[in-house]
Design a protein around this motif. Sequence first.
Motif, short mmCIF file in Angstrom:
data_model
loop_
_atom_site.label_atom_id
_atom_site.label_comp_id
_atom_site.label_asym_id
_atom_site.label_seq_id
_atom_site.Cartn_x
_atom_site.Cartn_y
_atom_site.Cartn_z
N ASP A 161 -43.45 33.77 -55.68
CA ASP A 161 -42.14 33.75 -54.74
C ASP A 161 -42.16 32.06 -54.47
OD1 ASP A 161 -42.11 36.52 -54.68
OD2 ASP A 161 -43.95 36.48 -53.52
N LEU A 162 -43.34 31.64 -53.88
CA LEU A 162 -43.22 30.35 -52.99
C LEU A 162 -44.79 29.73 -53.04
CD1 LEU A 162 -44.64 30.86 -50.08
CD2 LEU A 162 -42.42 31.89 -49.64
N LEU A 163 -44.70 28.29 -52.79
CA LEU A 163 -45.83 27.53 -52.49
C LEU A 163 -45.66 27.08 -51.17
CD1 LEU A 163 -48.41 25.79 -53.97
CD2 LEU A 163 -46.76 24.20 -54.66
N ILE A 164 -47.14 26.95 -50.56
CA ILE A 164 -47.13 26.38 -49.23
C ILE A 164 -48.23 25.35 -49.46
CG2 ILE A 164 -47.55 26.66 -46.84
CD1 ILE A 164 -47.06 29.59 -47.08
N LEU A 165 -47.77 24.11 -48.99
CA LEU A 165 -49.00 23.08 -48.98
C LEU A 165 -48.91 22.87 -47.49
CD1 LEU A 165 -48.13 20.30 -51.66
CD2 LEU A 165 -49.40 22.20 -51.89
N ALA A 166 -50.15 22.56 -46.85
CA ALA A 166 -50.30 22.37 -45.33
C ALA A 166 -51.57 21.70 -45.17
CB ALA A 166 -49.97 23.56 -44.63
N HIS A 180 -46.50 12.78 -46.09
CA HIS A 180 -45.98 13.73 -47.00
C HIS A 180 -45.33 13.10 -48.09
CE1 HIS A 180 -42.18 13.51 -45.55
NE2 HIS A 180 -41.64 14.32 -46.47
N VAL A 181 -45.10 13.60 -49.33
CA VAL A 181 -44.23 13.41 -50.51
C VAL A 181 -43.61 15.04 -50.80
CG1 VAL A 181 -43.84 12.67 -52.76
CG2 VAL A 181 -45.51 11.66 -51.41
N ALA A 182 -42.11 14.91 -50.90
CA ALA A 182 -41.37 16.24 -51.36
C ALA A 182 -40.17 15.62 -51.96
CB ALA A 182 -41.09 16.96 -50.28
N LYS A 183 -40.26 15.43 -53.22
CA LYS A 183 -39.00 15.25 -54.01
C LYS A 183 -39.15 15.64 -55.70
CE LYS A 183 -41.32 10.59 -55.07
NZ LYS A 183 -41.25 9.15 -55.14
N PHE A 184 -37.80 15.51 -56.12
CA PHE A 184 -37.77 15.89 -57.76
C PHE A 184 -37.47 14.47 -58.36
CE2 PHE A 184 -37.38 20.00 -56.17
CZ PHE A 184 -37.96 20.93 -57.34
N VAL A 185 -37.97 14.25 -59.40
CA VAL A 185 -37.70 12.98 -60.21
C VAL A 185 -37.46 13.37 -61.66
CG1 VAL A 185 -38.96 11.36 -58.66
CG2 VAL A 185 -40.25 12.69 -60.76
N GLN A 186 -37.02 12.43 -62.29
CA GLN A 186 -36.80 12.86 -63.94
C GLN A 186 -37.81 11.77 -64.30
OE1 GLN A 186 -34.61 15.01 -65.43
NE2 GLN A 186 -33.81 15.68 -63.14
N LEU A 187 -38.34 12.24 -65.56
CA LEU A 187 -39.30 11.43 -66.25
C LEU A 187 -39.34 11.95 -67.74
CD1 LEU A 187 -41.24 9.24 -66.01
CD2 LEU A 187 -43.12 10.62 -65.36
N GLN A 188 -39.02 11.04 -68.71
CA GLN A 188 -39.14 11.33 -70.25
C GLN A 188 -38.42 12.86 -70.47
OE1 GLN A 188 -42.94 10.68 -71.96
NE2 GLN A 188 -43.25 8.88 -70.96
N HIS A 196 -38.01 15.33 -68.80
CA HIS A 196 -38.44 16.21 -67.54
C HIS A 196 -38.24 16.12 -66.37
CE1 HIS A 196 -40.98 17.87 -71.14
NE2 HIS A 196 -41.21 16.77 -71.27
N GLU A 197 -37.90 17.13 -65.67
CA GLU A 197 -37.93 17.40 -64.23
C GLU A 197 -39.49 17.70 -63.52
OE1 GLU A 197 -34.51 18.48 -60.99
OE2 GLU A 197 -35.70 20.14 -61.73
N LEU A 198 -39.82 16.57 -62.50
CA LEU A 198 -40.94 16.87 -61.96
C LEU A 198 -40.76 17.16 -60.55
CD1 LEU A 198 -43.23 14.17 -63.51
CD2 LEU A 198 -42.96 16.61 -64.24
N GLY A 199 -41.17 18.06 -59.80
CA GLY A 199 -41.40 18.39 -58.41
C GLY A 199 -42.57 17.59 -57.97
N LEU A 200 -42.67 16.79 -57.14
CA LEU A 200 -43.81 15.99 -56.64
C LEU A 200 -43.82 16.46 -55.17
CD1 LEU A 200 -43.25 12.46 -57.98
CD2 LEU A 200 -44.37 14.61 -59.23
N PHE A 201 -44.99 17.09 -54.75
CA PHE A 201 -45.22 17.62 -53.45
C PHE A 201 -46.68 17.38 -52.87
CE2 PHE A 201 -42.47 20.42 -55.64
CZ PHE A 201 -41.25 20.37 -55.01
N ALA A 202 -46.79 16.75 -51.81
CA ALA A 202 -48.23 16.29 -51.28
C ALA A 202 -48.16 16.31 -49.70
CB ALA A 202 -48.63 14.97 -51.92
N THR A 214 -52.07 17.93 -53.72
CA THR A 214 -51.17 17.48 -54.33
C THR A 214 -50.61 18.51 -55.44
OG1 THR A 214 -52.53 16.26 -56.21
CG2 THR A 214 -51.56 15.04 -54.27
N ALA A 215 -49.20 18.66 -55.62
CA ALA A 215 -48.57 19.61 -56.62
C ALA A 215 -47.53 19.02 -57.42
CB ALA A 215 -48.00 20.73 -55.75
N ILE A 216 -47.70 19.33 -58.58
CA ILE A 216 -46.57 18.67 -59.75
C ILE A 216 -46.12 19.94 -60.28
CG2 ILE A 216 -46.24 17.17 -61.64
CD1 ILE A 216 -48.71 15.64 -60.99
#
Length: 283
Positions: A226-231, A52-60, A62-68, A131-133
Amino acid sequence: MDNLCCFNSVYYQVVGGRSSCSSGKGRSHQSPVKYGFSLVKGKANHPMEDYHVAKFVQLQKHELGLFAIYDGHLGDSVPAYLQKNLFSNILKDEDFWTDPNRSISKAYEKTDEAILSHNPDLGRGGSTAVTAILIDGCKLWIANVGDSRAVLSRRGQAVQMTTDHEPNTERGSIENRGGFVSNMPGDVARVNGQLAVSRAFGDKNLKNHLRSDPDIQNADIGPDTDLLILASDGLWKVMSNQEAVDLARKSKDPQRAAKQLAAEALNRDSKDDISCIVVRFKG
């Protein structure tokens, strides 16, 4: 926790370590968005193959949430490669900020080509991907290859954001590429009697008959979301989209929600590895 290092409440695998760890959580620094994840090894007698990937990063600025979720088969080398490389390939594409759809599509293709050409062993196995961005907490881009799934909750109603790529639904594409779909052995439709998904990363021996291009969707995150589920399919084989949303909404702690989803899938006798990320958009 061997061979794992911790940063911002998220556990990352280091090279040579075991598959992704069991549970963790994190949050945005700019919005109320929080996430949690839970990964549970299935009952099959092979090592854990979900990453999996689950994290927030700063780029240019912007804040990106990366989930996979990456659900591997025939080993864990391909999902491990995806965990390390797929998002970076998307984000370093020069078109990402102007045309995310195009960048995601190009990166999926480029990453699959790299897997297949990397070395003789890497591409032998394969993996699904969802993947979700999340861009600045308000715009969501979701892509998938295979049968790992993303589901949004809007005012408690489940909205599937991905397409399950199954051999029976893409039989025409498989047959046009010289392959076939068979339910033998067993009772599950498989490409050439081997693989139960019609799109995947890797799978060098079946690649002529498989696709690896993603389905891509985007959504605005408004007050009704409300929310997002990846599974991985270890959850979706035993639980409907709405059942998953109903259970996840009961807890304001997304890590607890992810753990409860995985536990419920086990209770329903899911045999596969179960991996789940819950992203909660409001406090």
